[in-house]
Design an enzyme around this catalytic site. Structure first.
Site, short mmCIF file in Angstrom:
data_model
loop_
_atom_site.label_atom_id
_atom_site.label_comp_id
_atom_site.label_asym_id
_atom_site.label_seq_id
_atom_site.Cartn_x
_atom_site.Cartn_y
_atom_site.Cartn_z
N LYS A 202 0.05 14.62 1.58
CA LYS A 202 -1.25 14.95 0.97
C LYS A 202 -1.39 16.47 0.74
O LYS A 202 -2.30 16.92 0.05
CB LYS A 202 -2.40 14.42 1.82
CG LYS A 202 -2.47 12.88 1.84
CD LYS A 202 -3.58 12.41 2.79
CE LYS A 202 -3.67 10.89 2.92
NZ LYS A 202 -4.42 10.24 1.84
N LYS B 97 -9.54 13.96 3.94
CA LYS B 97 -8.68 12.77 4.01
C LYS B 97 -7.81 12.95 5.24
O LYS B 97 -7.82 14.02 5.85
CB LYS B 97 -7.81 12.65 2.75
CG LYS B 97 -7.10 13.97 2.36
CD LYS B 97 -6.32 13.84 1.05
CE LYS B 97 -7.17 13.90 -0.18
NZ LYS B 97 -7.02 12.71 -1.01
N ARG B 98 -7.07 11.90 5.65
CA ARG B 98 -6.16 12.10 6.77
C ARG B 98 -5.23 13.27 6.51
O ARG B 98 -4.86 13.54 5.36
CB ARG B 98 -5.34 10.82 7.02
CG ARG B 98 -6.13 9.70 7.65
CD ARG B 98 -6.75 10.10 8.98
NE ARG B 98 -5.74 10.24 10.00
CZ ARG B 98 -5.41 9.27 10.85
NH1 ARG B 98 -6.02 8.10 10.82
NH2 ARG B 98 -4.47 9.46 11.76
N HIS C 156 0.79 -1.23 0.00
CA HIS C 156 0.00 0.00 0.00
C HIS C 156 0.82 1.27 0.00
O HIS C 156 0.25 2.37 0.06
CB HIS C 156 -0.93 0.03 1.21
CG HIS C 156 -2.14 -0.82 1.04
ND1 HIS C 156 -3.29 -0.35 0.47
CD2 HIS C 156 -2.37 -2.11 1.35
CE1 HIS C 156 -4.20 -1.31 0.45
NE2 HIS C 156 -3.66 -2.41 0.98
N THR D 228 -8.69 6.64 -2.64
CA THR D 228 -10.03 6.17 -2.97
C THR D 228 -11.04 7.30 -2.82
O THR D 228 -12.11 7.27 -3.42
CB THR D 228 -10.46 4.99 -2.06
OG1 THR D 228 -10.21 5.34 -0.70
CG2 THR D 228 -9.72 3.72 -2.41
N LYS E 48 -14.62 8.45 -4.92
CA LYS E 48 -15.94 8.79 -4.36
C LYS E 48 -16.41 10.13 -4.91
O LYS E 48 -17.59 10.29 -5.25
CB LYS E 48 -15.87 8.85 -2.83
CG LYS E 48 -15.47 7.53 -2.18
CD LYS E 48 -15.15 7.73 -0.69
CE LYS E 48 -14.35 6.55 -0.15
NZ LYS E 48 -13.69 6.88 1.15
#
Ligand code: PLP
Length: 821
Positions: A564, A558-559, A369, A666, A670
């Site tokens: 990110k 998101k986290r 991952h 992911t 969505k």
């Protein structure tokens, strides 16, 4: 005429269903609470509705289990240290096909079903993407009648609840079990002993053979709690098995104990009960704490032992194990499955090493991952050996034999041994164990798999290229579109004229014929407005901030993680605000920026980023000169259920990770499925989203490419200091971190300027600002924007986890659907 008859029959069936539901519901209330419906609290109503649903579920569950037992078809066990389920009532009713009937029946009793849904706590047994993926996968397996089950831990506390106090994240324990978990079934008769510590050694027997001795282990009882996983409009009900650590059976036998013995006993109890108490709240980083290794072996040992026990109970031959069982290792946390199955086959079943090894390899498959080095699990040999003496012996032997092969293949090349050895520099490398012990290693998006092959796992790839394959992640469109956006789902039903896409999401591509149809686009626009209004109402209620659904909803949820780049997003907002305040010629479209996500409690930079977002929000939202044009909202406590409200409300989906760092993502899927336009880097599945929507016309791509990023890392030639000094806008906005405009953020200033901006925020800043200008240019053209939105929806079917799971089933697990009933 024939049609009318069918309708009449359908109406009668529906009435009969409602009557049966009503009776079961009232009866359940009597049995559970000894009271009438109108005397129940909201939470009791929720539990009663769940109990009513379970009457439908358990019948098929029993049928499914006995079919699996009798027919001996191959079974899949998906091991994951996290399953981020969210709520189950709505999805269970949807999958059973009784959602409308239950709604009607409850309405007749003056109960609002959607309020009842809100009573269910989220099962937050995961951090973020990885745990949510596992939850989507078990949904898709059941929908496609695949005999596939989840294996995980029943954490007493899920991921912490996030509160924002004075702009800072505060973590509250998530006591999700306080009213019980309606969907679990405790199975004490299926408990398993898991052993830690003690001494293990080989003993020569009288006949000259070697026998393992494992003395004085500490035994922990693993008790399974089974959760039914309901298939969509079929009779399949699979199982998610969650293990709970408990003191051993004979524990209550206090007898005549000395004070010392009593103390020992209570220490033992404390230790055992701590094993499944907490989910580790770290995402994407490796936390070398001993308790995590204990949790990992606890899950693996209980899970694999119970699979073997069940397998033998079904009367199957242990030599055929790999033909009948597939075990999936989701990330490295369950990598010890390899050693545990070897232990059982060799020590308990008496198989020869070579045969046991062939069975193990043919059974196991592993998903990687991440390429982030700080996330790769490795355990100090001393800790590992003390905790798991027998398992260590087995890992050591696996490695000894593996290195014989490696040295044969690469004679006189100790560099290769160093790169491939499972045990290296006094550390046990979990990813290496998983790779060596599996017949399949997959990445989670094309670009991620390519980077694994070329960089992160290059030596393993070179040794055996056929091991490697890609399985791009997916999401269950039933939860994230049909459940979260019923209006859009109904529009798709109506437009396609069929429900077939519910089970075959690729058929959403029929919508491509409609992307120029103005009435269709007008309906899409209405639905988006509706979802934005619903999110606005939630925000007003929970944050006390009023936001305008006619502004662009630009969302990053998101986290919170440096890679990110939420920090780049908020810096850009600071830049826009500054321009609005100082430059009369500056124009932008009215935008509401939303952020949401939890930071790991010990992750300083992530927490500072949250503090900055809230500081900017406070200032900007309070400025009457600009707050019609620019608002910022931090959504507290982002999780699955809040996500169901958020993803459908987005116009713009922020997917701005540093290229190469986000394995797949992911959340991006969505958003896409709900018609948002992706504003992103060429990272993870963004690359494939771009392909699916036909290129840059229907998404906005910016920034460094993965190759460029990897090249900067390899050569060490990036200079944040130069970026800071060459771009005046970058310079200005970064200086605002320390000049008191928003408070003191030296932490973030130093991170960017002095610690060389590990994730290239300053380098990508200009391109990111330009990408927003491109968004405005497109958004102004309403027709083309809506058309793009429709193109995104129409081509999102390939990002359903149904597609992903079919690929796993065919290409990795070799399992086929089993029709129940
Ligand atoms: C989908 C999801 C994620 C993953 O989001 P990414 O944008 O892919 O990181 C994280 N948390 C929750 C609650 C989700 O539903």
């Amino acid at each position: 005429m024939a049609r009318e008859k069918k309708d009449v029959r359908k109406d009668r069936e529906y009435e009969a269903l409602k009557e049966s539901l009503r009776r079961r519901f009232i009866n359940a209330a009597h049995v559970m609470w000894g009271r009438e419906i109108n005397e129940l609290t909201k939470n009791e109503v929720y539990q009663t509705v769940a109990a009513t649903a379970k009457q439908f579920i358990t019948e098929n569950w029993i049928k499914t289990n006995s079919a699996y037992m009798e027919r001996g078809e191959k079974q899949v066990y998906y091991f994951s240290i996290e399953f981020l389920l969210g709520r189950l009532l709505k999805s269970n009713l949807m999958n059973l096909g009784i959602q409308d009937a239950v709604e009607d029946v409850l309405a007749g009793l003056k109960i609002d079903l959607s309020e009842t849904y809100e009573e269910e706590p989220d099962a937050g047994l995961g951090n973020g993407g990885l745990g949510r993926l596992a939850a989507c996968f078990i949904d898709s397996m059941a929908a496609h009648r695949l005999p596939g089950h989840g294996c995980s831990i029943r954490y007493q506390y899920g991921l912490f609840e996030q509160k924002i106090v004075d702009g800072n994240q505060v973590e509250i324990p998530d006591n999700w079990l306080k009213n019980g978990f309606a969907w679990e079934y405790r199975k004490p008769d299926k408990a398993i002993d898991v052993k830690f510590n003690g001494n293990a050694y080989m003993k020569k027997m009288d006949d000259g053979s070697l026998q393992v001795v494992y003395e004085d282990p500490l035994t922990v009882m693993a008790v399974p709690y089974d959760v039914p996983i309901v298939g969509y409009h079929n009779s399949t009900v699979n199982t998610l098995r969650l293990w709970n650590a408990e003191v051993n059976r004979d524990f209550s036998d206090y007898g005549m104990l000395t004070k010392e013995q009593r103390k020992k006993k209570s220490e033992y109890r404390e230790f055992v009960e701590s094993i499944t108490q907490f989910l580790y709240p770290d995402d994407s980083t490796y936390d070398g704490r001993r308790m995590r290794l204990i949790q990992e072996y606890f899950l693996v040992s209980a899970g694999v032992q119970s699979i073997v026990r069940h397998y033998k109970k079904a009367g199957l031959n242990i030599h055929d194990f790999a033909k009948k069982i597939a075990i999936h290792i989701n990330d490295t946390h369950p990598a010890l499955c390899v050693a545990e199955l070897m232990r059982i086959l060799v020590d308990e079943e008496g198989l020869e090493w070579n045969e046991a090894w062939a069975i193990t390899k043919n059974t196991m498959a592993y998903t990687n991952h991440t390429i982030m080095p700080e996330a790769l699990e490795k355990w100090p040999v001393e800790m590992f050996k003390t905790l798991l003496p027998r398992i260590y012996m087995i890992v050591d032997e696996i490695n000894r034999r593996w290195l014989i092969d490696v040295r044969e293949r690469y004679p006189e090349n100790e560099g290769k041994v160093h790169a491939l050895s499972i045990i290296q520099d006094d550390m046990v490398h979990m990813a290496r164990l998983a790779i060596v012990g599996s017949h399949s290693v997959n990445g989670v998006a094309k670009i991620h798999t390519d980077i694994l092959k070329s960089t992160t796992l290059h030596d393993f790839y070179e040794y055996n290229p056929r091991l490697f394959n890609n399985k791009t992640n997916g999401i269950t469109h039933r939860r994230w579109l049909m459940g979260a956006n019923p209006e859009l789902s109904a529009l798709i039903d109506k437009t396609i004229g069929s429900h077939r896409w519910h089970r075959h999401p690729e058929q959403m591509d029929i919508l491509n014929d409609m992307v120029d149809n103005k009435p269709f686009l007008a309906e899409l626009e209405k639905i988006k407005k509706l979802r934005k209004t619903a999110l606005a109402a939630y925000i007003e209620k929970h944050n006390g901030i009023r936001v305008d659904p006619d502004t662009i909803f630009d969302i990053q949820v998101k986290r919170i993680h440096s890679y990110k780049r939420q920090l780049m997003n908020i810096l850009h907002i600071m830049y826009q605000y500054h321009r609005l305040k100082t430059d009369k010629t500056f124009t932008m479209l009215p935008t509401t920026y939303f952020f949401g996500g939890k930071a790991a409690p010990g992750y300083f930079i992530a927490k500072e980023t949250i503090r900055l977002i809230n500081a900017v929000a406070a200032k900007v939202n309070a400025d009457p000169e600009t707050n019609k044009t620019l608002k910022v909202v931090f959504i507290e406590n982002f999780g699955v259920s809040i996500g169901e409200l958020v993803y459908p409300a987005a116009d713009v989906s922020e997917q701005i990770s540093t290229a190469s760092k986000e394995a797949s993502g992911t959340g991006n899927m969505k958003f896409m499925m709900n018609g948002a336009i992706t504003l992103g880097t060429l990272d993870g599945a963004n690359v494939e989203i771009r392909e699916a929507v036909g290129g840059d016309a229907n998404c906005v791509i910016f920034g460094l490419k993965a190759e460029e990023v990897l090249n900067y890392y390899a050569t060490g030639t990036y200079s944040a200091w130069d970026e800071y000094n060459t771009d005046p806008d970058v310079h200005f906005v970064v200086d605002q971190l320390t000049d008191g405009t928003y408070g003191d953020f030296h932490s973030l200033f130093d991170y960017l300027v002095h610690e060389n901006d590990e994730f290239f925020i300053l380098k990508d800043f200009r391109a990111y600002a330009k990408a927003h200008e491109e968004v405005y240019r497109r958004y102004k053209d309403r027709y083309h924007w809506l058309r793009s939105s429709a193109v995104n929806i129409a081509n999102s079917g390939g990002f359903s986890s149904d597609r992903t799971i079919e690929e796993y089933a065919k290409e990795i697990w070799q399992v086929k659907p089993v029709v129940i009933g």
